[in-house]
Every structure is written in structure tokens, then in C-alpha cells.
Design an enzyme around this catalytic site. Structure first.
Site, PDB file in Angstrom:
ATOM      1  N   GLU A  10       0.840  -1.189   0.000  1.00  0.00           N
ATOM      2  CA  GLU A  10       0.000   0.000   0.000  1.00  0.00           C
ATOM      3  C   GLU A  10       0.879   1.245   0.000  1.00  0.00           C
ATOM      4  OE1 GLU A  10      -2.050   0.999   3.692  1.00  0.00           O
ATOM      5  OE2 GLU A  10      -1.443  -0.955   4.452  1.00  0.00           O
ATOM      6  N   CYS A  52      -3.477  -3.452   4.557  1.00  0.00           N
ATOM      7  CA  CYS A  52      -2.589  -4.491   5.118  1.00  0.00           C
ATOM      8  C   CYS A  52      -3.055  -5.905   4.797  1.00  0.00           C
ATOM      9  CB  CYS A  52      -2.501  -4.349   6.632  1.00  0.00           C
ATOM     10  SG  CYS A  52      -1.813  -2.785   7.146  1.00  0.00           S
ATOM     11  N   HIS A  86      -2.515  -9.726  12.519  1.00  0.00           N
ATOM     12  CA  HIS A  86      -1.970  -8.505  11.917  1.00  0.00           C
ATOM     13  C   HIS A  86      -1.503  -7.635  13.080  1.00  0.00           C
ATOM     14  CE1 HIS A  86      -1.293  -4.831   9.929  1.00  0.00           C
ATOM     15  NE2 HIS A  86      -2.381  -4.235  10.406  1.00  0.00           N
TER      16      HIS A  86
HETATM   17  P1  HMG Z   1      -2.526   6.901  21.317  1.00  0.00           P
HETATM   18  O1  HMG Z   1      -2.551   8.382  21.317  1.00  0.00           O
HETATM   19  O2  HMG Z   1      -1.199   6.254  21.596  1.00  0.00           O
HETATM   20  O3  HMG Z   1      -3.675   6.291  22.242  1.00  0.00           O
HETATM   21  O4  HMG Z   1      -2.990   6.402  19.935  1.00  0.00           O
HETATM   22  P2  HMG Z   1      -3.840   6.090  23.764  1.00  0.00           P
HETATM   23  O5  HMG Z   1      -3.724   7.405  24.488  1.00  0.00           O
HETATM   24  O6  HMG Z   1      -5.125   5.315  23.865  1.00  0.00           O
HETATM   25  O7  HMG Z   1      -2.616   5.195  24.300  1.00  0.00           O
HETATM   26  C1  HMG Z   1      -2.331   3.942  23.775  1.00  0.00           C
HETATM   27  C2  HMG Z   1      -2.185   2.949  24.937  1.00  0.00           C
HETATM   28  O8  HMG Z   1      -1.106   3.375  25.774  1.00  0.00           O
HETATM   29  C3  HMG Z   1      -3.410   2.874  25.841  1.00  0.00           C
HETATM   30  O9  HMG Z   1      -3.545   1.522  26.243  1.00  0.00           O
HETATM   31  C4  HMG Z   1      -3.010   3.723  27.030  1.00  0.00           C
HETATM   32  O10 HMG Z   1      -3.697   3.378  28.238  1.00  0.00           O
HETATM   33  C5  HMG Z   1      -1.554   3.367  27.121  1.00  0.00           C
HETATM   34  P3  HMG Z   1      -4.990   0.804  26.152  1.00  0.00           P
HETATM   35  O11 HMG Z   1      -5.903   1.622  26.980  1.00  0.00           O
HETATM   36  O12 HMG Z   1      -5.347   0.853  24.689  1.00  0.00           O
HETATM   37  O13 HMG Z   1      -4.745  -0.557  26.654  1.00  0.00           O
HETATM   38  N1  HMG Z   1      -0.757   4.350  27.874  1.00  0.00           N
HETATM   39  C6  HMG Z   1       0.202   4.027  28.753  1.00  0.00           C
HETATM   40  N2  HMG Z   1       0.672   2.825  29.166  1.00  0.00           N
HETATM   41  C7  HMG Z   1       1.698   2.816  30.077  1.00  0.00           C
HETATM   42  N3  HMG Z   1       2.242   3.947  30.594  1.00  0.00           N
HETATM   43  C8  HMG Z   1       1.799   5.166  30.207  1.00  0.00           C
HETATM   44  C9  HMG Z   1       0.738   5.236  29.249  1.00  0.00           C
HETATM   45  N4  HMG Z   1       0.072   6.258  28.655  1.00  0.00           N
HETATM   46  C10 HMG Z   1      -0.837   5.698  27.819  1.00  0.00           C
HETATM   47  N5  HMG Z   1       2.351   6.261  30.714  1.00  0.00           N
HETATM   48  C11 HMG Z   1      -3.598   4.901  18.210  1.00  0.00           C
HETATM   49  C12 HMG Z   1      -3.211   5.039  19.665  1.00  0.00           C
HETATM   50  C13 HMG Z   1      -3.858   3.466  17.873  1.00  0.00           C
HETATM   51  C14 HMG Z   1      -4.869   5.733  17.959  1.00  0.00           C
HETATM   52  C15 HMG Z   1      -2.428   5.463  17.363  1.00  0.00           C
HETATM   53  O14 HMG Z   1      -1.255   4.728  17.610  1.00  0.00           O
HETATM   54  C16 HMG Z   1      -2.731   5.430  15.887  1.00  0.00           C
HETATM   55  O15 HMG Z   1      -3.413   6.285  15.330  1.00  0.00           O
HETATM   56  N6  HMG Z   1      -2.181   4.395  15.182  1.00  0.00           N
HETATM   57  C17 HMG Z   1      -2.407   4.204  13.755  1.00  0.00           C
HETATM   58  C18 HMG Z   1      -3.689   3.440  13.475  1.00  0.00           C
HETATM   59  C19 HMG Z   1      -3.610   1.994  13.922  1.00  0.00           C
HETATM   60  O16 HMG Z   1      -2.554   1.440  14.117  1.00  0.00           O
HETATM   61  N7  HMG Z   1      -4.780   1.370  14.032  1.00  0.00           N
HETATM   62  C20 HMG Z   1      -4.848  -0.053  14.346  1.00  0.00           C
HETATM   63  C21 HMG Z   1      -6.073  -0.724  13.748  1.00  0.00           C
HETATM   64  S1  HMG Z   1      -6.212  -0.413  11.991  1.00  0.00           S
HETATM   65  C22 HMG Z   1      -5.047  -1.501  11.302  1.00  0.00           C
HETATM   66  O17 HMG Z   1      -4.562  -2.383  11.945  1.00  0.00           O
HETATM   67  C23 HMG Z   1      -4.682  -1.268   9.873  1.00  0.00           C
HETATM   68  C24 HMG Z   1      -3.361  -0.582   9.625  1.00  0.00           C
HETATM   69  O18 HMG Z   1      -2.288  -1.479   9.835  1.00  0.00           O
HETATM   70  C25 HMG Z   1      -3.318   0.001   8.217  1.00  0.00           C
HETATM   71  C26 HMG Z   1      -3.726  -0.861   7.043  1.00  0.00           C
HETATM   72  O19 HMG Z   1      -4.499  -1.788   7.087  1.00  0.00           O
HETATM   73  O20 HMG Z   1      -3.277  -0.485   5.974  1.00  0.00           O
HETATM   74  C27 HMG Z   1      -3.135   0.584  10.563  1.00  0.00           C
END
Ligand code: HMG
Length: 390
Positions: free
Chosen positions: A79, A111, A233
Site C-alpha cells: 500500500e 494491510c 496482523h
Molecule cells: P494513542 O494516542 O497512543 O492512544 O494512539 P492512547 O492514548 O489510547 O494510548 C495507547 C495505549 O497506551 C493505551 O492503552 C493507554 O492506556 C496506554 P490501552 O488503553 O489501549 O490498553 N498508555 C500508557 N501505558 C503505560 N504507561 C503510560 C501510558 N500512557 C498511555 N504512561 C492509536 C493510539 C492506535 C490511535 C495510534 O497509535 C494510531 O493512530 N495508530 C495508527 C492506526 C492503527 O494502528 N490502528 C490499528 C487498527 S487499523 C489496522 O490495523 C490497519 C493498519 O495497519 C493500516 C492498514 O491496514 O493499511 C493501521
């Protein structure tokens, strides 16, 4: 006749960014990345490394000269394509010296693409049993400086040789796919980075996992008890861990749960140090499981969950073949140790590097010392690649 993965290899880019450094630069608690996302490092690619050079490296790492003369189909799933018309597979076919009477093309659905490619390869070998198909899953994941997805970027390529009587694993005929027309992650032609509805994408991933798994169990009457491992994935390993915990609802013994957990941990060793490589990420998880688990044996069944935004998901399974371990590299971690660490400043410079074409549509590149294949020149809009002489 059994059909499956006869060989599997991996290549990643020459640079690495340590997420501890990124966290310090972004004013984020490093544990957000290491515990919240289960990521330690991400691979970073300079301009001279793209999906073609990474795919050629991954392919070259597994193929003998004899196999290059036997392959009659080359599929690149990606992609992060480098041309709207000419397939990356055509460049790779040339770089690897594969015999001319082969089909070469690119395939896309975020993906999920490599899973579709494997299915197509399997159908081809079913029709033509002496055929060998090279499937390459090659991507560079770039979300943007300071974007929420920044710590989940990565780059790399997985190469898989698909044949009859495979030496590593065979495919079971048990694929169940699901399509949903959603906007969780997409990249229009005019943008170099994707648009992402982050939290929504994680919800869709988990919901597609659950619903595809339910349909799979209904159709095939199999439960988690029939598998020794599930590979996911891996956009970042923590999301897969959440998915894994969702599946544990089946009535499993303590012993079985512990085995599945141990194998899950083995499946994320490489992604934890590479980041998201989009199409290849599920298969990097599979490779990581095969090379890092200590209790796998021939006949063991492994389930795979593929997810591509947009969205298409699929469950299917594979079975290990006697002697599979002879075709793996238990020292692969050394490849990751060899990457050059970039400071955050250097990473940002690499991120923003752009090709500057002159009036004739040409540009020369020179910083390709630590890569096996390189984009060396664009001459009047033609891309020229080469094997780097060391
Ligand atoms: P974020 O801002 O890191 O979200 O964005 P967050 O604030 O929810 O924090 C993530 C985790 O860290 C959470 O854990 C927090 O609690 C934890 P959870 O509640 O989820 O278990 N956290 C901490 N842990 C320990 N110590 C701390 C601390 N602070 C926070 N101090 C987001 C996360 C996924 C939105 C971002 O990384 C993103 O936009 N990623 C890109 C999209 C993505 O990967 N999506 C996945 C599904 S889609 C997919 O798989 C397809 C893809 O591969 C593309 C394709 O198909 O082509 C992406």
C-alpha cells in the site's frame, strides 16, 4: 497435494529509531510506547530504500539460482506503491533475475493485500502443480511527525515462496473473509501520509476479529483448542494482545492458555523492534513465532488473522511440516541489531527527505552504503535500481 509456504524471508531498512528517544523528544512517558503499544524500536527507510529494494532483499535472502529459474509468478502486495501503473513486482522480477516467462503484478487492499496474494498463489499452484510463486509483502509505514501513529511506523518486506509439497507449512482450506466499507484508515493519491481515525480503527480491527472468528468457528467447527498459536496482523503488538485476550473466551485449560500466551509472546518479538510493516506485518508475526517459539512441532496448527483497513479481514490456518525448522534463521535478531540508530533529529531529516527532480525529470542518489539493493537514479522519470556492490 499440499500447497503452502516452502520458504520465508524478511528484510528491513538500514536505520532504526529507538522509541525511548522519540518519547523523550515528544514529551511522552516512554512506557506509553513500551507498555501501552508494546513497541521498543521502529525501522526507518531513507529515500534510496523503498518497497522494491526491500522486496528484492527479502526475496534474494531465500531464493537459490535454480528457484529463480522455476518461479512463474511474482506478486507484490503493498500500500506504499512507487508507481500508479508499473507494478513493483516487475522491478523485483528484473533485480532478482527471475526467468522471463512469468506473470508479475501488484495487489492492494491495505494491510490485507498479502493474504489475498497467498490465496491467489495457492489457486495458481493448484492449477499448475510444478509452478512456484514468489509473494512479497513490502511496505513503508509513514504516519507523520507528531501524528498519533508516529511510534507505530516501520518498514520491511516479507518474501514467501509458495509451492506444492512445501517444506515449512501447508495451507488448510479454511479461509473465511469479511468486507466492510468503512473509513478507518486510508491514503488518497495526493497525500504521502494516511488519514486515520485511530480509535475507530482499533474498534473495527477488534470487531472484525471477533465476528470473523465467530463465522470461522461456525463454518469449520474448530475452536482455539485445535490450534497451538494464533498470529495477528500487528499494527502494534498491544492491539493484537487485546484481540488475543478477546478470543480466550473458549473453554480452555490453564495449560492451553499458557501455551497460547507463550506463542503469542514469541509472535511479537520482531514487530516489537520493527513497527508496522503493513502487508507484511501478519507474516512477520508468523516468522517471529516460528523462529522464537521453543515448543512447536510438525503437525501443529496455527491460526492467522489478517486485517486491512477499509476494511477486509480474514481467518485461515496453516499446518507445520516435518523438518520445517531447517528452513528458518534462529539468528535473525542479528539483522535487527545491525541497523544504525538515528537520533530524533536525524530521523526527522530522513522523514522529510524528498526527491528533487531536475528539469529533465532526473535525480541521482548516493547514500546507499548499508543496503543490499538501492534506488540509484531517476533518469527522465524512469526509476533505476541496482544491487549494491560491497
Ligand atoms: P494513542 O494516542 O497512543 O492512544 O494512539 P492512547 O492514548 O489510547 O494510548 C495507547 C495505549 O497506551 C493505551 O492503552 C493507554 O492506556 C496506554 P490501552 O488503553 O489501549 O490498553 N498508555 C500508557 N501505558 C503505560 N504507561 C503510560 C501510558 N500512557 C498511555 N504512561 C492509536 C493510539 C492506535 C490511535 C495510534 O497509535 C494510531 O493512530 N495508530 C495508527 C492506526 C492503527 O494502528 N490502528 C490499528 C487498527 S487499523 C489496522 O490495523 C490497519 C493498519 O495497519 C493500516 C492498514 O491496514 O493499511 C493501521
Amino acid at each position: 497435494m499440499t500447497i503452502g509456504i516452502d520458504k520465508i524471508g524478511f528484510a528491513t531498512s538500514q536505520y532504526v529509531l529507538k522509541l525511548q528517544d522519540l518519547a523523550n523528544a515528544r514529551g511522552v512517558d516512554p512506557e506509553k510506547y513500551t507498555k501501552g503499544l508494546l513497541l521498543e524500536e521502529i525501522s526507518i527507510a531513507p529515500l534510496t530504500e523503498d518497497i522494491v529494494t526491500l522486496a528484492a532483499s527479502a526475496g534474494n535472502s531465500i531464493l537459490t539460482e535454480e528457484e529463480k529459474q522455476e518461479i512463474d509468478m511474482v506478486i507484490v502486495a503493498t500500500e506504499s506503491g512507487i508507481d500508479q501503473s508499473k507494478a513493483a513486482a516487475v522491478f523485483v522480477h528484473g533485480l532478482l533475475g527471475i526467468q522471463p516467462f512469468a506473470r508479475s503484478f501488484e495487489i492492494k487492499e491495505a494491510c490485507y493485500g498479502a493474504t489475498a496474494a497467498l490465496h491467489y498463489a495457492k489457486l495458481h499452484v493448484e492449477n499448475s502443480p510444478t509452478s512456484k510463486v514468489l509473494v512479497l509483502a513490502s511496505d513503508i509505514a509513514k504516519y507523520g511527525i507528531n501524528a498519533p501513529g508516529e511510534p507505530t511506523q516501520g518498514s520491511g518486506s516479507i518474501a514467501m515462496l509458495i509451492t506444492q509439497n512445501p517444506r515449512i507449512l501447508s495451507f488448510n482450506d479454511d479461509n473465511v473473509a469479511q468486507t466492510r466499507d468503512i473509513n478507518d484508515f486510508w491514503r488518497p493519491n495526493y497525500s504521502i501520509t494516511p488519514f486515520v481515525n485511530g480509535i475507530y480503527s482499533t474498534q473495527q480491527y477488534l470487531d472484525c476479529l471477533q465476528t470473523t472468528w465467530e463465522e470461522y468457528k461456525k463454518r469449520f467447527n474448530w475452536t482455539l483448542n485445535d490450534f497451538v498459536a494464533v498470529c495477528f496482523h500487528l499494527p502494534y503488538p498491544k492491539l493484537a494482545l487485546k484481540g488475543f485476550n478477546k478470543l480466550l473466551g473458549d473453554s480452555l485449560s490453564q495449560e492451553k492458555q499458557e501455551l497460547l500466551q507463550k506463542h503469542f509472546d514469541a509472535s511479537i518479538v520482531y514487530s516489537n523492534r520493527v513497527g508496522n510493516i503493513y502487508t507484511g506485518s501478519l507474516f512477520l508475526g508468523l516468522l517471529s513465532l516460528l523462529e522464537n517459539a521453543e515448543t512447536l512441532k510438525a503437525g501443529d496448527r496455527i491460526a492467522l488473522f489478517s486485517y486491512g483497513s477499509g476494511a477486509v479481514s480474514e481467518f485461515f490456518s496453516v499446518e507445520l511440516v516435518e523438518g520445517y525448522e531447517k528452513y528458518l534463521d534462529k539468528d535473525r535478531i542479528k539483522v535487527l541489531d545491525k541497523r544504525k540508530a538515528l537520533s530524533v533529529q536525524e530521523y526527522e531529516k530522513v522523514f522529510y527527505e524528498e526527491t528533487h527532480l531536475d528539469d529533465s525529470g532526473s535525480a541521482k542518489f548516493s547514500s546507499y552504503e548499508d543496503q543490499e539493493y538501492a534506488l540509484v537514479e531517476i533518469l527522465e522519470h524512469h526509476r533505476y535500481y541496482s544491487k549494491v556492490e560491497k
